[in-house]
Each structure stands twice: as structure tokens, then as C-alpha cells.
Design a protein around this motif. Structure first.
Motif, PDB file in Angstrom:
ATOM      1  N   PRO A 173       0.824  -1.218   0.000  1.00  0.00           N
ATOM      2  CA  PRO A 173       0.000   0.000   0.000  1.00  0.00           C
ATOM      3  C   PRO A 173       0.854   1.263   0.000  1.00  0.00           C
ATOM      4  CG  PRO A 173      -0.891  -1.602   1.532  1.00  0.00           C
ATOM      5  CD  PRO A 173       0.432  -2.154   1.077  1.00  0.00           C
ATOM      6  N   GLY A 174       0.411   2.225  -0.803  1.00  0.00           N
ATOM      7  CA  GLY A 174       1.092   3.506  -0.851  1.00  0.00           C
ATOM      8  C   GLY A 174       2.225   3.588  -1.856  1.00  0.00           C
ATOM      9  N   GLN A 175       2.591   2.479  -2.477  1.00  0.00           N
ATOM     10  CA  GLN A 175       3.685   2.513  -3.440  1.00  0.00           C
ATOM     11  C   GLN A 175       3.286   3.277  -4.704  1.00  0.00           C
ATOM     12  OE1 GLN A 175       4.789  -1.682  -3.839  1.00  0.00           O
ATOM     13  NE2 GLN A 175       6.592  -1.314  -2.568  1.00  0.00           N
ATOM     14  N   ARG A 176       4.305   3.742  -5.416  1.00  0.00           N
ATOM     15  CA  ARG A 176       4.103   4.498  -6.648  1.00  0.00           C
ATOM     16  C   ARG A 176       4.402   3.583  -7.834  1.00  0.00           C
ATOM     17  NH1 ARG A 176       7.169   9.324  -9.230  1.00  0.00           N
ATOM     18  NH2 ARG A 176       5.472  10.504 -10.182  1.00  0.00           N
ATOM     19  N   VAL A 177       3.439   3.505  -8.755  1.00  0.00           N
ATOM     20  CA  VAL A 177       3.521   2.574  -9.873  1.00  0.00           C
ATOM     21  C   VAL A 177       3.466   3.346 -11.187  1.00  0.00           C
ATOM     22  CG1 VAL A 177       2.475   0.560 -10.997  1.00  0.00           C
ATOM     23  CG2 VAL A 177       2.336   0.820  -8.501  1.00  0.00           C
ATOM     24  N   LEU A 178       4.286   2.935 -12.150  1.00  0.00           N
ATOM     25  CA  LEU A 178       4.243   3.473 -13.513  1.00  0.00           C
ATOM     26  C   LEU A 178       3.690   2.400 -14.440  1.00  0.00           C
ATOM     27  CD1 LEU A 178       4.984   5.592 -15.712  1.00  0.00           C
ATOM     28  CD2 LEU A 178       7.251   4.486 -15.827  1.00  0.00           C
ATOM     29  N   ASP A 179       2.675   2.764 -15.205  1.00  0.00           N
ATOM     30  CA  ASP A 179       2.076   1.860 -16.193  1.00  0.00           C
ATOM     31  C   ASP A 179       2.431   2.394 -17.583  1.00  0.00           C
ATOM     32  OD1 ASP A 179       0.538   0.185 -17.735  1.00  0.00           O
ATOM     33  OD2 ASP A 179      -1.391   0.778 -16.873  1.00  0.00           O
ATOM     34  N   ILE A 180       3.355   1.711 -18.259  1.00  0.00           N
ATOM     35  CA  ILE A 180       3.818   2.150 -19.580  1.00  0.00           C
ATOM     36  C   ILE A 180       2.921   1.537 -20.653  1.00  0.00           C
ATOM     37  CG2 ILE A 180       5.730   2.123 -21.220  1.00  0.00           C
ATOM     38  CD1 ILE A 180       7.661   1.989 -18.900  1.00  0.00           C
ATOM     39  N   GLY A 181       2.238   2.377 -21.398  1.00  0.00           N
ATOM     40  CA  GLY A 181       1.271   1.892 -22.377  1.00  0.00           C
ATOM     41  C   GLY A 181      -0.019   1.543 -21.675  1.00  0.00           C
ATOM     42  N   SER A 182      -0.626   2.527 -21.017  1.00  0.00           N
ATOM     43  CA  SER A 182      -1.722   2.270 -20.073  1.00  0.00           C
ATOM     44  C   SER A 182      -3.073   2.015 -20.719  1.00  0.00           C
ATOM     45  CB  SER A 182      -1.842   3.451 -19.097  1.00  0.00           C
ATOM     46  OG  SER A 182      -1.859   4.687 -19.791  1.00  0.00           O
ATOM     47  N   GLY A 183      -3.163   2.136 -22.055  1.00  0.00           N
ATOM     48  CA  GLY A 183      -4.399   1.801 -22.743  1.00  0.00           C
ATOM     49  C   GLY A 183      -5.597   2.565 -22.219  1.00  0.00           C
ATOM     50  N   TRP A 184      -6.708   1.859 -22.028  1.00  0.00           N
ATOM     51  CA  TRP A 184      -7.932   2.488 -21.525  1.00  0.00           C
ATOM     52  C   TRP A 184      -8.021   2.450 -20.000  1.00  0.00           C
ATOM     53  CZ3 TRP A 184      -8.159  -0.250 -26.215  1.00  0.00           C
ATOM     54  CH2 TRP A 184      -8.543   0.518 -27.335  1.00  0.00           C
ATOM     55  N   GLY A 185      -6.909   2.105 -19.355  1.00  0.00           N
ATOM     56  CA  GLY A 185      -6.810   2.314 -17.920  1.00  0.00           C
ATOM     57  C   GLY A 185      -7.118   1.158 -17.004  1.00  0.00           C
ATOM     58  N   SER A 186      -7.469  -0.009 -17.513  1.00  0.00           N
ATOM     59  CA  SER A 186      -7.908  -1.092 -16.632  1.00  0.00           C
ATOM     60  C   SER A 186      -6.822  -1.571 -15.674  1.00  0.00           C
ATOM     61  CB  SER A 186      -8.414  -2.276 -17.461  1.00  0.00           C
ATOM     62  OG  SER A 186      -9.700  -2.017 -17.959  1.00  0.00           O
ATOM     63  N   MET A 187      -5.578  -1.674 -16.151  1.00  0.00           N
ATOM     64  CA  MET A 187      -4.505  -2.131 -15.279  1.00  0.00           C
ATOM     65  C   MET A 187      -4.287  -1.152 -14.134  1.00  0.00           C
ATOM     66  SD  MET A 187      -2.046  -4.665 -15.301  1.00  0.00           S
ATOM     67  CE  MET A 187      -2.502  -4.965 -13.581  1.00  0.00           C
ATOM     68  N   ALA A 188      -4.210   0.132 -14.460  1.00  0.00           N
ATOM     69  CA  ALA A 188      -3.981   1.152 -13.433  1.00  0.00           C
ATOM     70  C   ALA A 188      -5.122   1.190 -12.425  1.00  0.00           C
ATOM     71  CB  ALA A 188      -3.818   2.518 -14.097  1.00  0.00           C
ATOM     72  N   ILE A 189      -6.350   1.117 -12.925  1.00  0.00           N
ATOM     73  CA  ILE A 189      -7.514   1.164 -12.040  1.00  0.00           C
ATOM     74  C   ILE A 189      -7.550  -0.064 -11.127  1.00  0.00           C
ATOM     75  CG2 ILE A 189     -10.046   0.990 -12.034  1.00  0.00           C
ATOM     76  CD1 ILE A 189      -9.989   2.806 -14.559  1.00  0.00           C
ATOM     77  N   TYR A 190      -7.249  -1.231 -11.688  1.00  0.00           N
ATOM     78  CA  TYR A 190      -7.254  -2.452 -10.877  1.00  0.00           C
ATOM     79  C   TYR A 190      -6.222  -2.357  -9.759  1.00  0.00           C
ATOM     80  CZ  TYR A 190      -7.051  -7.314  -9.439  1.00  0.00           C
ATOM     81  OH  TYR A 190      -7.077  -8.461  -8.681  1.00  0.00           O
ATOM     82  N   LEU A 191      -5.005  -1.936 -10.090  1.00  0.00           N
ATOM     83  CA  LEU A 191      -3.943  -1.871  -9.085  1.00  0.00           C
ATOM     84  C   LEU A 191      -4.294  -0.882  -7.977  1.00  0.00           C
ATOM     85  CD1 LEU A 191      -0.719  -1.954 -11.316  1.00  0.00           C
ATOM     86  CD2 LEU A 191      -1.837  -3.848 -10.124  1.00  0.00           C
ATOM     87  N   ALA A 192      -4.854   0.259  -8.358  1.00  0.00           N
ATOM     88  CA  ALA A 192      -5.207   1.262  -7.355  1.00  0.00           C
ATOM     89  C   ALA A 192      -6.288   0.749  -6.413  1.00  0.00           C
ATOM     90  CB  ALA A 192      -5.663   2.543  -8.044  1.00  0.00           C
ATOM     91  N   GLU A 193      -7.309   0.104  -6.971  1.00  0.00           N
ATOM     92  CA  GLU A 193      -8.427  -0.364  -6.146  1.00  0.00           C
ATOM     93  C   GLU A 193      -8.071  -1.590  -5.325  1.00  0.00           C
ATOM     94  OE1 GLU A 193     -12.408   1.113  -8.507  1.00  0.00           O
ATOM     95  OE2 GLU A 193     -11.632  -0.884  -8.978  1.00  0.00           O
ATOM     96  N   ALA A 194      -7.367  -2.542  -5.945  1.00  0.00           N
ATOM     97  CA  ALA A 194      -7.117  -3.817  -5.269  1.00  0.00           C
ATOM     98  C   ALA A 194      -5.903  -3.773  -4.351  1.00  0.00           C
ATOM     99  CB  ALA A 194      -6.927  -4.929  -6.307  1.00  0.00           C
TER     100      ALA A 194
END
Length: 422
Positions: A173-194
Motif C-alpha cells: 500500500p502507498g507505493q508508486r507505480v508506472l504503467d507504460i502503455g496504459s491503454g484504456w486504464g484497466s490495469m492502473a484502475i485495478y492496481l489502485a483499487e485492489a
């Protein structure tokens, strides 16, 4: 046509192919093993030679343009016939010569600099968000799903993929993540929520950026998930975790070393990166001419033998490698079925020629995994040798924990809710 007919006769060993040429004459190529039975009608005499000299490009172009029509069977039958007999065609001397020439030219391909990369992305990903909604899952994941069982739906397979990657990232929790080629956002949204982390997603697609930003806001995540229109080479700062799903194929062969050096420079000392990409089993190759011209200009799915030396040169640790074989074939099959069900809507958006192009693209993509040499690899990377637990058990344990969390977050069935209220 007679010379070409004689050469093609050695191509079909499985099934049968009848070609009705532009003059109305039929040429039957019949194999000695049962298989698909297909009849083609050629409406342009130039195709008589073009289809043999450059079948992978000219078949797709002719199907798109309507100068090649299928009188018996379907486009799937035709491409299945080709897949089952492909080795025989490629064994022809002229085909060997052409492939050797293409491989020699690999080093002269233009480098995907920032301007070229943006143009390449716009060509494919900025077609229309509405069009992509016609065949992708609810989360708009435009990469390989992870089918834990053959009965998984496309939606389940895509969430499986997100969960699997999240587990490999070993997030805190609280870590900073970079999503390279984030598309329509599903990976970023999943990581933030889960996983309760902050995510910066970068993309070169204007359409994807706008919709991803909108989706994050709709889920109340604007304070923890942000998307930027930015080339990965221009990203600065440091990140505890870096993830890239389905973007590495657009880096370009000549940029692979630079990509991993950038990953290293952005990772914290105890950071972890996870790369998910299409690759090829058979060593260095080249992107098919039709795909390169119409679908993914500048794209190339590298072999592990082309990827690993660049990782070694960057001095990153390879801490885990996983190969997915038929998962993308199943994903493309599901996409193809959904696109077919919404074909009239796609035609209204982008026209009939586009629909034929997209059908062809989804089918040859499926078959490249089902019959060809393509696969998906996931490579986990760290800067330090002790950045991750010693045993892989944490991956499975994390996946189970995330799945339980997802299950608990699902709305209860209506009947159960009524009983609870009573």
C-alpha cells in the motif's frame, strides 16, 4: 496462371483449394489429407501472380478490396487451409529467397523515435473508442487474457490477467507505480483499487488517454490514478513498481536496449518491473507485411533471444519468466466472435472495407498463436537480487487474496439482499 498453378499444387497437402481466375477458369488444388474445402474467385488478373509471390500481403489486401471473394467456405476456412499448409508454401525456393531478403533488411528499418511512435499509435489505437467497445471485454483490455479454465469468459480471463500481474508485482500500500502503455486504464484502475497504490499511466493515444481519465474519475480514483499523454522515454522520477502490458511490441527492434535502460533508471533500488508482451518462439523474425502495412506499423514481437541480451546489458535481474501459449488464440477467438456479432455497427462507424480488414486481422492473429510461433511472455525484473521473496509462493498467495477481495466486493444477488433486509 498455369506456372503459378503448378507451383501452388505443391502447396496444398491438406484440404482443397479451388481458384476461379479472372477469366473464369477453375484450378483445383487438392491435398491427400482431408481438410477445409475452399473456393476463391479472383476478380483481378494481377492476383494470378501476386498471390503466389507475396501471399501474406496480397491475400489480405485482395480480401479487403473485394478483388478476392470466397465462393465456398469462409475466410476462417481459407486461413485455416493456409495455416495447415503454410510450411509447404514456405518451402518453395522463391518464398525462401523473399524471407531471407526481409530478414537481411531488418537492420535498416526506421527507428521508432518519439514522433514516429506517436504516429504509429494514432494509426491503430485512435480509430474509435466505440469501435473497440464492440469486441473487447467490459474493462477494455486490449491484450491477452489469462484463461485459467477453458470455460472462462473473456471478462473473467482479463481480470485473471490483471490479478496475475498484480501478484507478481508484490505491491505494498502507498507505493508508486508506472504503467507504460496504459491503454484504456484497466490495469492502473485495478492496481489502485485492489492494492491501494498510486499509479501514473502513460500513453500516446489521445482517445485512450481521454477515456482512461474519465473512467478513473468515475470510480473516484482521480487522486490516485493519473494518465498522461507522454512517451515513456520522457518520463522522469522514480517508481517502486513498473508494469507494461502489450506495449513492448511497439518499441521496435532497434529500441529494445534503450527500453530496458529506461526501466532501470526509473526503478527504485528495491523496485520491481513486470513486462507482458507478445513474443516469438522461433528466434528473430520479421513482422508480416500485411500486419506491418495495415495494422501495426513499426510493430515487432521480439524473440526471447533478442530480449534477454538487452536486459543483461541493462544490469537488471530477471527474477521470473512465464510463457503463455494458447491464451492469446482463445482471446482473439472471443474478440472475433464479438466483432462478428456487432459487424453492422462497425460498418456504420468505419465502413465495409474496414470490417473485412478487421476480420482478417483478428483471424490471422488467432492463428499465429494457434498454428504459428507466437506466444506471450511475462518477465519480472528487479534492480537488486533481494527485492522479492525467495520462493514464488507469494504469487499464488497474493492471487488468492485478491480473488477473495474481488468476490467480497461483488454485489450480493438480489434474493440474498431481500432476505437480509427482511
Amino acid at each position: 496462371m498455369e506456372i503459378v498453378n503448378a507451383m501452388l499444387g505443391r502447396f496444398v497437402h491438406v484440404g482443397s483449394l479451388t481458384i476461379v481466375d479472372a477469366a473464369g477458369r477453375s484450378h483445383v488444388l487438392k491435398g491427400d489429407t482431408p481438410g477445409p474445402e475452399v473456393t476463391l474467385k479472383l476478380h483481378d488478373k494481377k492476383l494470378h501472380h501476386q498471390l503466389f509471390l507475396n501471399p501474406e500481403l496480397k491475400t489480405g489486401e485482395a480480401y479487403m478490396d473485394g478483388t478476392l471473394t470466397i465462393e465456398q467456405g469462409t475466410i476462417r476456412d481459407l486461413l485455416t487451409l493456409y495455416a495447415l499448409n503454410r510450411k509447404n508454401l514456405r518451402a518453395q525456393p522463391i518464398q525462401k529467397t523473399m524471407r531471407a531478403w526481409v530478414k537481411r533488411m531488418r537492420g535498416f528499418l526506421p527507428k521508432n523515435d518519439a514522433a514516429r511512435s506517436k504516429k504509429n499509435v494514432e494509426t491503430h489505437y485512435d480509430l474509435s473508442n466505440e469501435m473497440y467497445r464492440l469486441f473487447l471485454d467490459d474493462g477494455l483490455n486490449y491484450s491477452c487474457g489469462y484463461f485459467r479454465t477453458p470455460d472462462d469468459t473473456l471478462e473473467e480471463a482479463q481480470v485473471n490477467k490483471l490479478r496475475h500481474i498484480a501478484a507478481k508485482l508484490d505491491l505494498k500500500p502507498g507505493q508508486r507505480v508506472l504503467d507504460i502503455g496504459s491503454g484504456w486504464g484497466s490495469m492502473a484502475i485495478y492496481l489502485a483499487e485492489a492494492c491501494d497504490v498510486e499509479v501514473l499511466g502513460v500513453t500516446l493515444s489521445t482517445e485512450q488517454h481521454a477515456l482512461a481519465t474519465e473512467r478513473a474519475a468515475a470510480r473516484g480514483l482521480s487522486d490516485r490514478v493519473k494518465f498522461e499523454l507522454r512517451d515513456y522515454r520522457d518520463v522522469e522520477g522514480s517508481f517502486d513498481r513498473i508494469v507494461s502490458v502489450g506495449m513492448f511490441e511497439h518499441v521496435g527492434l532497434r529500441n529494445i536496449p534503450e527500453f530496458f535502460m529506461k526501466i532501470r533508471s526509473l526503478l527504485t533500488e528495491d523496485g520491481v518491473a513486470l513486462l507482458h508482451s507478445i513474443g516469438r518462439k522461433g528466434g528473430p523474425g520479421s513482422t508480416g507485411a500485411w500486419v506491418k502495412k495495415y495494422i501495426f506499423p513499426g510493430g515487432y514481437a521480439p524473440a526471447l533471444s533478442e530480449t534477454m541480451p538487452a536486459i543483461e546489458a541493462s544490469k537488471l535481474w530477471v527474477t521470473d519468466v512465464e510463457i503463455w501459449r494458447l491464451h492469446y488464440a482463445q482471446t482473439c477467438l472471443a474478440w472475433g466472435g464479438r466483432f462478428a456479432a456487432n459487424r453492422d455497427k462497425a460498418a456504420a462507424l468505419l465502413g465495409e472495407r474496414f470490417c473485412r480488414m478487421w476480420e482478417f486481422y483478428l483471424l490471422i492473429s488467432e492463428f499465429s498463436f494457434r498454428y504459428g510461433k507466437h506466444m506471450v511472455f511475462q518477465i519480472q525484473l528487479t534492480r537488486n537480487v533481494d527485492a522479492l521473496p525467495l520462493a514464488r509462493d507469494y504469487m499464488g498467495e497474493t492471487e488468492r487474496r485478491l480473488e477473495e477481495r474481488e468476490r467480497a466486493a461483488r454485489p450480493a444477488p438480489a434474493q440474498t439482499q431481500v432476505q437480509a433486509a427482511g
